[in-house]
Design a protein around this motif. Structure first.
Motif, PDB file in Angstrom:
ATOM      1  N   HIS A  14      48.221  53.926  21.554  1.00  0.00           N
ATOM      2  CA  HIS A  14      47.112  55.064  21.089  1.00  0.00           C
ATOM      3  C   HIS A  14      46.963  55.724  22.319  1.00  0.00           C
ATOM      4  CE1 HIS A  14      46.184  56.797  16.809  1.00  0.00           C
ATOM      5  NE2 HIS A  14      45.612  56.793  17.447  1.00  0.00           N
ATOM      6  N   PHE A  15      46.067  55.476  22.836  1.00  0.00           N
ATOM      7  CA  PHE A  15      45.318  55.803  24.378  1.00  0.00           C
ATOM      8  C   PHE A  15      46.073  55.546  25.058  1.00  0.00           C
ATOM      9  CE2 PHE A  15      41.817  53.638  21.924  1.00  0.00           C
ATOM     10  CZ  PHE A  15      41.168  55.057  20.916  1.00  0.00           C
ATOM     11  N   SER A  16      48.026  55.641  24.996  1.00  0.00           N
ATOM     12  CA  SER A  16      48.058  56.115  25.264  1.00  0.00           C
ATOM     13  C   SER A  16      49.674  57.401  26.062  1.00  0.00           C
ATOM     14  CB  SER A  16      49.421  54.832  26.643  1.00  0.00           C
ATOM     15  OG  SER A  16      49.286  54.227  26.872  1.00  0.00           O
ATOM     16  N   VAL A  17      49.986  57.257  24.245  1.00  0.00           N
ATOM     17  CA  VAL A  17      50.691  58.142  23.908  1.00  0.00           C
ATOM     18  C   VAL A  17      50.283  59.557  23.340  1.00  0.00           C
ATOM     19  CG1 VAL A  17      52.214  58.871  22.173  1.00  0.00           C
ATOM     20  CG2 VAL A  17      52.884  56.572  22.962  1.00  0.00           C
ATOM     21  N   ARG A  76      48.903  48.897  30.532  1.00  0.00           N
ATOM     22  CA  ARG A  76      47.840  48.441  30.720  1.00  0.00           C
ATOM     23  C   ARG A  76      47.384  49.707  32.776  1.00  0.00           C
ATOM     24  NH1 ARG A  76      43.965  45.319  30.459  1.00  0.00           N
ATOM     25  NH2 ARG A  76      44.538  44.114  29.054  1.00  0.00           N
ATOM     26  N   LYS A  77      48.252  50.548  33.243  1.00  0.00           N
ATOM     27  CA  LYS A  77      48.242  51.309  33.702  1.00  0.00           C
ATOM     28  C   LYS A  77      47.537  51.739  33.497  1.00  0.00           C
ATOM     29  CE  LYS A  77      50.702  50.837  38.177  1.00  0.00           C
ATOM     30  NZ  LYS A  77      49.829  49.019  38.877  1.00  0.00           N
ATOM     31  N   VAL A  78      47.742  52.583  32.637  1.00  0.00           N
ATOM     32  CA  VAL A  78      47.385  53.287  31.882  1.00  0.00           C
ATOM     33  C   VAL A  78      45.523  53.290  31.197  1.00  0.00           C
ATOM     34  CG1 VAL A  78      47.432  55.821  30.220  1.00  0.00           C
ATOM     35  CG2 VAL A  78      49.424  54.489  30.484  1.00  0.00           C
ATOM     36  N   LEU A  79      45.960  52.280  30.290  1.00  0.00           N
ATOM     37  CA  LEU A  79      44.503  51.719  29.729  1.00  0.00           C
ATOM     38  C   LEU A  79      43.785  52.244  31.232  1.00  0.00           C
ATOM     39  CD1 LEU A  79      44.278  49.014  27.482  1.00  0.00           C
ATOM     40  CD2 LEU A  79      44.668  51.632  27.409  1.00  0.00           C
ATOM     41  N   THR A  80      44.037  51.085  32.369  1.00  0.00           N
ATOM     42  CA  THR A  80      42.943  51.150  33.324  1.00  0.00           C
ATOM     43  C   THR A  80      42.678  52.843  34.185  1.00  0.00           C
ATOM     44  OG1 THR A  80      44.266  48.783  34.213  1.00  0.00           O
ATOM     45  CG2 THR A  80      42.705  50.270  35.999  1.00  0.00           C
ATOM     46  N   ALA A  81      43.843  53.466  34.306  1.00  0.00           N
ATOM     47  CA  ALA A  81      43.477  54.820  34.236  1.00  0.00           C
ATOM     48  C   ALA A  81      42.475  55.675  33.312  1.00  0.00           C
ATOM     49  CB  ALA A  81      44.486  55.771  34.324  1.00  0.00           C
ATOM     50  N   ASN A  82      42.821  55.251  32.657  1.00  0.00           N
ATOM     51  CA  ASN A  82      41.360  56.046  31.160  1.00  0.00           C
ATOM     52  C   ASN A  82      40.022  55.351  31.527  1.00  0.00           C
ATOM     53  OD1 ASN A  82      44.077  57.036  29.829  1.00  0.00           O
ATOM     54  ND2 ASN A  82      43.743  55.850  27.996  1.00  0.00           N
ATOM     55  N   GLY A  83      40.264  54.209  32.107  1.00  0.00           N
ATOM     56  CA  GLY A  83      39.191  54.380  32.260  1.00  0.00           C
ATOM     57  C   GLY A  83      38.027  54.179  33.094  1.00  0.00           C
ATOM     58  N   GLU A  84      38.659  54.136  34.146  1.00  0.00           N
ATOM     59  CA  GLU A  84      38.633  54.845  35.653  1.00  0.00           C
ATOM     60  C   GLU A  84      38.158  56.455  35.222  1.00  0.00           C
ATOM     61  OE1 GLU A  84      40.956  54.011  38.127  1.00  0.00           O
ATOM     62  OE2 GLU A  84      41.132  51.671  38.582  1.00  0.00           O
ATOM     63  N   LEU A  85      39.016  56.977  34.354  1.00  0.00           N
ATOM     64  CA  LEU A  85      38.454  58.647  34.367  1.00  0.00           C
ATOM     65  C   LEU A  85      37.233  58.820  33.249  1.00  0.00           C
ATOM     66  CD1 LEU A  85      38.929  61.428  33.692  1.00  0.00           C
ATOM     67  CD2 LEU A  85      40.117  61.077  31.410  1.00  0.00           C
ATOM     68  N   TRP A 114      38.532  39.437  27.012  1.00  0.00           N
ATOM     69  CA  TRP A 114      39.153  40.193  25.928  1.00  0.00           C
ATOM     70  C   TRP A 114      40.152  40.976  26.290  1.00  0.00           C
ATOM     71  CZ3 TRP A 114      40.393  38.504  21.276  1.00  0.00           C
ATOM     72  CH2 TRP A 114      39.061  37.245  20.727  1.00  0.00           C
ATOM     73  N   GLU A 115      40.190  41.714  28.744  1.00  0.00           N
ATOM     74  CA  GLU A 115      40.587  42.093  28.862  1.00  0.00           C
ATOM     75  C   GLU A 115      42.055  41.495  28.809  1.00  0.00           C
ATOM     76  OE1 GLU A 115      41.079  44.385  33.183  1.00  0.00           O
ATOM     77  OE2 GLU A 115      40.377  42.412  33.380  1.00  0.00           O
ATOM     78  N   GLU A 116      41.808  40.123  29.282  1.00  0.00           N
ATOM     79  CA  GLU A 116      42.723  39.075  29.647  1.00  0.00           C
ATOM     80  C   GLU A 116      43.433  38.858  28.414  1.00  0.00           C
ATOM     81  OE1 GLU A 116      40.835  35.305  30.566  1.00  0.00           O
ATOM     82  OE2 GLU A 116      40.305  36.445  32.836  1.00  0.00           O
ATOM     83  N   ARG A 117      43.120  39.275  27.006  1.00  0.00           N
ATOM     84  CA  ARG A 117      44.219  39.124  26.109  1.00  0.00           C
ATOM     85  C   ARG A 117      44.281  40.400  25.759  1.00  0.00           C
ATOM     86  NH1 ARG A 117      41.239  35.387  27.299  1.00  0.00           N
ATOM     87  NH2 ARG A 117      41.507  32.809  26.513  1.00  0.00           N
ATOM     88  N   GLY A 118      44.940  41.103  26.377  1.00  0.00           N
ATOM     89  CA  GLY A 118      44.897  42.565  26.117  1.00  0.00           C
ATOM     90  C   GLY A 118      44.052  43.596  26.476  1.00  0.00           C
ATOM     91  N   TYR A 119      43.328  43.759  26.156  1.00  0.00           N
ATOM     92  CA  TYR A 119      42.172  44.460  25.368  1.00  0.00           C
ATOM     93  C   TYR A 119      41.769  45.643  27.026  1.00  0.00           C
ATOM     94  CZ  TYR A 119      41.965  43.588  20.765  1.00  0.00           C
ATOM     95  OH  TYR A 119      41.847  42.842  19.167  1.00  0.00           O
ATOM     96  N   ASP A 120      41.623  47.172  26.165  1.00  0.00           N
ATOM     97  CA  ASP A 120      41.173  48.168  27.697  1.00  0.00           C
ATOM     98  C   ASP A 120      39.846  46.997  28.343  1.00  0.00           C
ATOM     99  OD1 ASP A 120      39.782  50.083  29.011  1.00  0.00           O
ATOM    100  OD2 ASP A 120      38.970  51.233  27.134  1.00  0.00           O
ATOM    101  N   TRP A 121      39.382  46.711  29.667  1.00  0.00           N
ATOM    102  CA  TRP A 121      38.402  46.493  30.120  1.00  0.00           C
ATOM    103  C   TRP A 121      37.649  47.299  29.901  1.00  0.00           C
ATOM    104  CZ3 TRP A 121      35.267  48.449  34.117  1.00  0.00           C
ATOM    105  CH2 TRP A 121      34.407  47.407  34.431  1.00  0.00           C
ATOM    106  N   TYR A 122      37.366  48.806  30.617  1.00  0.00           N
ATOM    107  CA  TYR A 122      36.428  49.767  30.024  1.00  0.00           C
ATOM    108  C   TYR A 122      35.761  49.598  29.268  1.00  0.00           C
ATOM    109  CZ  TYR A 122      33.210  53.800  30.657  1.00  0.00           C
ATOM    110  OH  TYR A 122      32.423  54.186  31.504  1.00  0.00           O
ATOM    111  N   ALA A 123      36.532  49.117  27.611  1.00  0.00           N
ATOM    112  CA  ALA A 123      36.222  49.355  26.448  1.00  0.00           C
ATOM    113  C   ALA A 123      34.581  50.056  25.979  1.00  0.00           C
ATOM    114  CB  ALA A 123      35.619  48.269  26.344  1.00  0.00           C
ATOM    115  N   GLY A 124      34.746  51.396  26.738  1.00  0.00           N
ATOM    116  CA  GLY A 124      33.057  52.134  26.784  1.00  0.00           C
ATOM    117  C   GLY A 124      33.357  52.664  25.535  1.00  0.00           C
ATOM    118  N   LEU A 125      32.011  53.404  25.102  1.00  0.00           N
ATOM    119  CA  LEU A 125      32.068  54.898  23.867  1.00  0.00           C
ATOM    120  C   LEU A 125      31.150  56.198  24.499  1.00  0.00           C
ATOM    121  CD1 LEU A 125      30.463  52.004  21.297  1.00  0.00           C
ATOM    122  CD2 LEU A 125      32.777  52.528  21.136  1.00  0.00           C
TER     123      LEU A 125
END
Ligand SMILES: Nc1nc2c(c(=O)[nH]1)N[C@H]1C(S)=C(S)[C@@H](COP(=O)(O)O)O[C@H]1N2
Ligand SMILES: [Mo]
Length: 445
Positions: free
Chosen positions: A62-65, A251-260, A434-445
């Protein structure tokens, strides 16, 4: 004669819209089922469409597409505006009355059809409606993605639960439109569909049958090739080796999203607080690392700093730090929120008390290391991030993480680790369950 010819960019953007919306709706439903609002359809329907609940994977897709969906939508709107195509698309004053005639006609109730350009009045209204719904989906989606960082928008949309409902109703609206759209396209027949594939002229016919065949063939070939290319690109993504439980491109997109979002984070951002003190049971979720009992008298909060030295504090020493009370929602990544009153000490006060400088990250672990999370320092030092020893006016219950838990409204509940044993200060990122299990590390709201 209706002008059914569509300029080339519109045709491409149109089909891409369809592909991206399809992926968004599909991945969105796999997230949404967390709220167990399955539509009562046969199980076969869900298994055939692979529409079962898959939270981590659904969110990653969802958060990549979402980027592709948004950029394509923006390109579509920009093209429509700058090419002047909007004149064919926007409803006119007469559209509303005429649309009623179109609907009556299409339902077979009257024979009269108003004069029309490329789009009839009903199409103008519904197509413009989908653009508005698409924009609404992006705005409400963005808001439920980062409700705290976009607190102003959340207020505008009527709050977080309201924004979620709006997002889902817009999605169902879009799906309903698609259903009618497909039926109407089928009714309009091959000539019309060909116009959307190859861009045929108003009559839907070319002067020379050979040219007609050539154009149609070319459109089917390029369209087919594009679809095959898109399909293989998607298949490629889904078959990549996993990085922390997720195909590495996602995973790369999630990491980039988190950094953004981390770069956009302002310490002044606040989760909304209600002044009152709540009482009563809090919703319960997750018991990883909570096996057995902990004796609060013998328990120590261990803090491991970058110098390799470990400090230990008793619960009384944590309680001696300035007490802060906070009433706000804990938001579980599974979709529910629960308003609670948390009381405890700020992490920044703990650092001050121990005379420790902040590091880049903090890693938290339960005493048995059964559950562990890591957070960025901006979140840890935020005034709403607390080391909690009381919930809803009572000493923290064992199931909620006694003797001491973390609570921060800036992240999903997964980060609010219960029963803290160790806090590790580190400039490299400590592991995260949870990052190790496929979730976004940042998990920010
Ligand atoms: N030790 C531990 N902490 C945990 C969890 C867990 O499984 N074990 N679950 C997390 C999740 S997913 C949520 S939503 C919150 C729920 O906190 P609550 O049970 O107090 O509502 O705790 C978080 N902290
Ligand atoms: Mo959660």
């Amino acid at each position: 004669m209706p002008d059914v010819k569509h300029p080339r960019p519109v045709r491409w953007l149109h089909w891409l819209n369809l592909a991206f919306f399809g992926l968004m709706a599909w991945s969105g439903l796999r997230i949404y089922w967390a709220n167990d609002v399955y539509l009562p359809l046969p199980d076969r329907f869900y298994s055939l469409l692979r529409l079962d609940y898959a939270l981590a994977y659904g969110m990653a897709v969802h958060f990549s597409v979402a980027w592709l969906f948004t950029l394509n939508g923006l390109a579509y709107v920009a093209y429509t505006v700058f090419s002047g195509e909007w004149r064919e698309l926007l409803p006119k004053r007469s559209s509303w009355r005429q649309a009623a005639q179109v609907v009556l006609h299409d339902l077979g109730l009257t024979g009269r059809l108003p004069l029309q350009g490329r789009y009839n009045a009903a199409q103008r209204i519904s197509y413009t409606g989908t653009i508005l719904m698409g924009a609404g989906l992006v705005v409400t989606g963005l808001d439920i993605y980062k409700p705290t960082q976009l607190a102003g928008l959340t207020r505008l949309l009527g709050g977080y639960p309201a924004a979620r409902r709006e997002h889902f109703w817009l999605m169902f609206g879009m799906l309903a439109f698609l259903l009618v759209h497909v039926v109407q396209v089928a009714r309009a027949g091959w000539v019309n569909l060909r116009a959307m594939l190859a861009g045929f002229p108003p009559s839907g016919r070319l002067p020379e049958p050979s040219a007609e065949r050539r154009l149609t063939r070319r459109a089917l070939l390029t369209g087919g090739a594009a679809a095959a290319l898109g399909g293989s690109a998607w298949a490629w993504v889904l078959t990549r080796p996993e990085s922390d439980g997720l195909m590495w491109p996602l995973r790369k997109v999630l990491t980039a999203n988190g950094e953004l979002w981390q770069a956009l984070f302002r310490p002044s951002c606040r989760a909304p607080e209600s002044g009152q003190t709540l009482e009563g049971e809090a919703r319960l979720n997750g018991d990883l690392g909570l096996e057995g009992a902990v004796d609060s008298a013998r328990w120590r909060l261990r803090v491991l700093a970058g110098d390799g030295q470990e400090r230990a504090l008793s619960l009384a020493e944590v309680r001696a730090l300035p007490r802060v009370e906070l009433t706000t929602a804990l938001r579980c990544i599974e979709g529910w929120s629960d308003e609670n009153t948390f009381a405890g000490a700020r992490f920044s006060e703990l650092l001050r008390r121990l005379r420790l400088a902040p590091s880049r990250y903090a890693g938290l672990e339960t005493p048995d290391r059964g559950y562990y999370v890591s957070l960025d320092m901006a979140t840890m030092l935020h005034p709403q991030t607390l080391l909690v020893y009381e919930m809803n006016g009572e000493p923290l219950a064992a199931a909620h993480g006694a003797p001491l838990r973390l609570f921060t409204p800036l992240k999903y509940g997964i980060k609010s680790l219960k029963r803290i044993g160790l806090i590790r200060l580190s400039d490299s990122r400590p592991p995260d369950y949870w990052e190790e299990r496929g979730y976004d590390w940042y998990a920010g709201l």
